[in-house]
Scaffold this motif. Structure first.
Motif, PDB file in Angstrom:
ATOM      1  N   THR A   1       0.814  -1.218   0.000  1.00 22.81           N
ATOM      2  CA  THR A   1       0.000   0.000   0.000  1.00 22.81           C
ATOM      3  C   THR A   1       0.847   1.267   0.000  1.00 22.81           C
ATOM      4  O   THR A   1       0.298   2.369  -0.021  1.00 22.81           O
ATOM      5  CB  THR A   1      -0.950   0.034   1.213  1.00 22.81           C
ATOM      6  N   GLY A   2       2.173   1.106   0.073  1.00 25.46           N
ATOM      7  CA  GLY A   2       3.058   2.262   0.006  1.00 25.46           C
ATOM      8  C   GLY A   2       3.404   2.894   1.333  1.00 25.46           C
ATOM      9  O   GLY A   2       4.054   3.943   1.374  1.00 25.46           O
ATOM     10  N   LEU A   3       3.014   2.296   2.433  1.00 27.57           N
ATOM     11  CA  LEU A   3       3.347   2.850   3.744  1.00 27.57           C
ATOM     12  C   LEU A   3       4.809   2.608   4.078  1.00 27.57           C
ATOM     13  O   LEU A   3       5.427   1.674   3.570  1.00 27.57           O
ATOM     14  CB  LEU A   3       2.453   2.233   4.824  1.00 27.57           C
ATOM     15  N   GLU A   4       5.336   3.438   4.958  1.00 31.43           N
ATOM     16  CA  GLU A   4       6.727   3.315   5.399  1.00 31.43           C
ATOM     17  C   GLU A   4       6.782   2.404   6.625  1.00 31.43           C
ATOM     18  O   GLU A   4       5.968   2.525   7.539  1.00 31.43           O
ATOM     19  CB  GLU A   4       7.281   4.694   5.753  1.00 31.43           C
ATOM     20  N   GLU A   5       7.754   1.516   6.655  1.00 35.40           N
ATOM     21  CA  GLU A   5       7.893   0.550   7.746  1.00 35.40           C
ATOM     22  C   GLU A   5       8.907   1.041   8.769  1.00 35.40           C
ATOM     23  O   GLU A   5      10.013   1.443   8.428  1.00 35.40           O
ATOM     24  CB  GLU A   5       8.342  -0.794   7.159  1.00 35.40           C
ATOM     25  N   THR A   6       8.508   0.985  10.031  1.00 33.61           N
ATOM     26  CA  THR A   6       9.389   1.375  11.128  1.00 33.61           C
ATOM     27  C   THR A   6       9.092   0.475  12.328  1.00 33.61           C
ATOM     28  O   THR A   6       8.214  -0.375  12.264  1.00 33.61           O
ATOM     29  CB  THR A   6       9.202   2.878  11.468  1.00 33.61           C
ATOM     30  N   LEU A   7       9.816   0.671  13.407  1.00 33.92           N
ATOM     31  CA  LEU A   7       9.602  -0.119  14.614  1.00 33.92           C
ATOM     32  C   LEU A   7       9.149   0.816  15.734  1.00 33.92           C
ATOM     33  O   LEU A   7       9.817   1.803  16.031  1.00 33.92           O
ATOM     34  CB  LEU A   7      10.886  -0.834  15.028  1.00 33.92           C
ATOM     35  N   LYS A   8       7.998   0.516  16.331  1.00 32.31           N
ATOM     36  CA  LYS A   8       7.506   1.295  17.471  1.00 32.31           C
ATOM     37  C   LYS A   8       6.929   0.321  18.483  1.00 32.31           C
ATOM     38  O   LYS A   8       6.207  -0.601  18.114  1.00 32.31           O
ATOM     39  CB  LYS A   8       6.434   2.295  17.034  1.00 32.31           C
ATOM     40  N   TRP A   9       7.231   0.553  19.746  1.00 32.33           N
ATOM     41  CA  TRP A   9       6.742  -0.292  20.837  1.00 32.33           C
ATOM     42  C   TRP A   9       7.119  -1.764  20.609  1.00 32.33           C
ATOM     43  O   TRP A   9       6.408  -2.670  21.012  1.00 32.33           O
ATOM     44  CB  TRP A   9       5.224  -0.149  21.007  1.00 32.33           C
ATOM     45  N   GLY A  10       8.247  -1.988  19.927  1.00 38.57           N
ATOM     46  CA  GLY A  10       8.731  -3.343  19.678  1.00 38.57           C
ATOM     47  C   GLY A  10       8.006  -4.088  18.570  1.00 38.57           C
ATOM     48  O   GLY A  10       8.191  -5.285  18.411  1.00 38.57           O
ATOM     49  N   HIS A  11       7.178  -3.370  17.798  1.00 36.74           N
ATOM     50  CA  HIS A  11       6.401  -3.998  16.729  1.00 36.74           C
ATOM     51  C   HIS A  11       6.548  -3.229  15.425  1.00 36.74           C
ATOM     52  O   HIS A  11       6.766  -2.015  15.434  1.00 36.74           O
ATOM     53  CB  HIS A  11       4.919  -4.045  17.118  1.00 36.74           C
ATOM     54  N   PRO A  12       6.366  -3.920  14.303  1.00 32.56           N
ATOM     55  CA  PRO A  12       6.397  -3.217  13.014  1.00 32.56           C
ATOM     56  C   PRO A  12       5.217  -2.249  12.940  1.00 32.56           C
ATOM     57  O   PRO A  12       4.067  -2.635  13.138  1.00 32.56           O
ATOM     58  CB  PRO A  12       6.237  -4.336  11.983  1.00 32.56           C
ATOM     59  N   CYS A  13       5.539  -0.995  12.669  1.00 31.12           N
ATOM     60  CA  CYS A  13       4.529   0.053  12.582  1.00 31.12           C
ATOM     61  C   CYS A  13       4.642   0.672  11.193  1.00 31.12           C
ATOM     62  O   CYS A  13       5.745   0.900  10.687  1.00 31.12           O
ATOM     63  CB  CYS A  13       4.775   1.101  13.660  1.00 31.12           C
ATOM     64  N   TYR A  14       3.506   0.948  10.602  1.00 33.56           N
ATOM     65  CA  TYR A  14       3.479   1.469   9.237  1.00 33.56           C
ATOM     66  C   TYR A  14       2.886   2.870   9.270  1.00 33.56           C
ATOM     67  O   TYR A  14       1.812   3.098   9.827  1.00 33.56           O
ATOM     68  CB  TYR A  14       2.700   0.510   8.335  1.00 33.56           C
ATOM     69  N   THR A  15       3.647   3.793   8.660  1.00 34.64           N
ATOM     70  CA  THR A  15       3.311   5.202   8.760  1.00 34.64           C
ATOM     71  C   THR A  15       3.184   5.838   7.380  1.00 34.64           C
ATOM     72  O   THR A  15       3.683   5.318   6.386  1.00 34.64           O
ATOM     73  CB  THR A  15       4.388   5.961   9.557  1.00 34.64           C
ATOM     74  N   GLU A  16       2.519   6.984   7.383  1.00 34.86           N
ATOM     75  CA  GLU A  16       2.409   7.800   6.193  1.00 34.86           C
ATOM     76  C   GLU A  16       2.784   9.213   6.610  1.00 34.86           C
ATOM     77  O   GLU A  16       2.127   9.790   7.484  1.00 34.86           O
ATOM     78  CB  GLU A  16       0.967   7.745   5.660  1.00 34.86           C
TER      79      GLU A  16
END
Length: 193
Positions: free
Chosen positions: A29-44
């Motif tokens: 879907t084009g979201l950016e992948e990062t790590l937050k709270w020890g889990h993969p988090c996807y941001t825009e």
């Protein structure tokens, strides 16, 4: 794919195939992948949209503003009564993820649109949380404690109210209140050191 969080997808767990497929779907879907709270988090644009996490009995996508998503089929779950904005889409079988890829993407695109629109979930006010009767009685006996509690930030007050209201037995509520009196008097929240 963000190589710095590959460890999450490589760890041995009953959900390894599930979370890897969810990752593939979310990244499409084009979201950016990062790590937050020890889990993969996807941001825009730095704003949280969805998170992948796994538990003992299921894995899930957590939509940060899921309460604002249209869910005609009832696929999104509110984790508890205390959760106001977030909603989960839970999975226990790989085939369920495969069969629901279109719905998953639709929720992600809708979540992106909600975030871009600036919509927010109206938060429940602190005054709307019930105050346990035991705590009311303690406040009557100890006005300084009541004043200290009222001086806490709304978030700290909510934390205590939820924590004190959780047990079924009165003696447990009393012991929790006694334990945290010094914290409240010091202006500290439940998790402050």
């Amino acid at each position: 794919m963000n190589p710095s969080i590959a460890f999450y997808f490589e760890k041995q767990s009953p959900w390894q195939k599930h979370v890897n497929l969810l990752r593939k779907i979310v990244l499409s879907t084009g979201l950016e992948e990062t790590l937050k709270w020890g889990h993969p988090c996807y941001t825009e644009k730095g704003r949280n949209i969805v998170l992948i996490h796994d538990f003992k009995n299921y894995c899930a996508l957590l939509f940060f503003k899921g309460a604002l998503l249209e869910d005609k089929e009832g696929l999104l779950i509110r984790q508890s009564d205390q959760v106001q904005a977030a909603r989960q889409m839970r999975f226990t079988e790989l085939k369920t993820i495969k069969n629901n890829q279109a719905a998953i993407k639709a929720f992600i695109y809708e979540a992106i649109a909600v975030e871009q629109s600036g919509l927010t979930v109206p938060k429940k006010k602190t005054e709307e949380y019930p105050v346990p009767e035991v705590l009311k009685a303690v406040f009557k006996k100890e006005p300084k404690l009541h004043q200290a509690f009222k001086a806490l930030t709304p978030g700290r007050q909510r934390g205590y109210l939820l924590y004190f209201a959780a047990p079924k037995q009165e003696k447990t509520i009393i012991s929790r209140i006694e334990k945290y009196k010094p914290h409240i008097l010091a202006g500290k929240g439940l998790n402050d050191l």
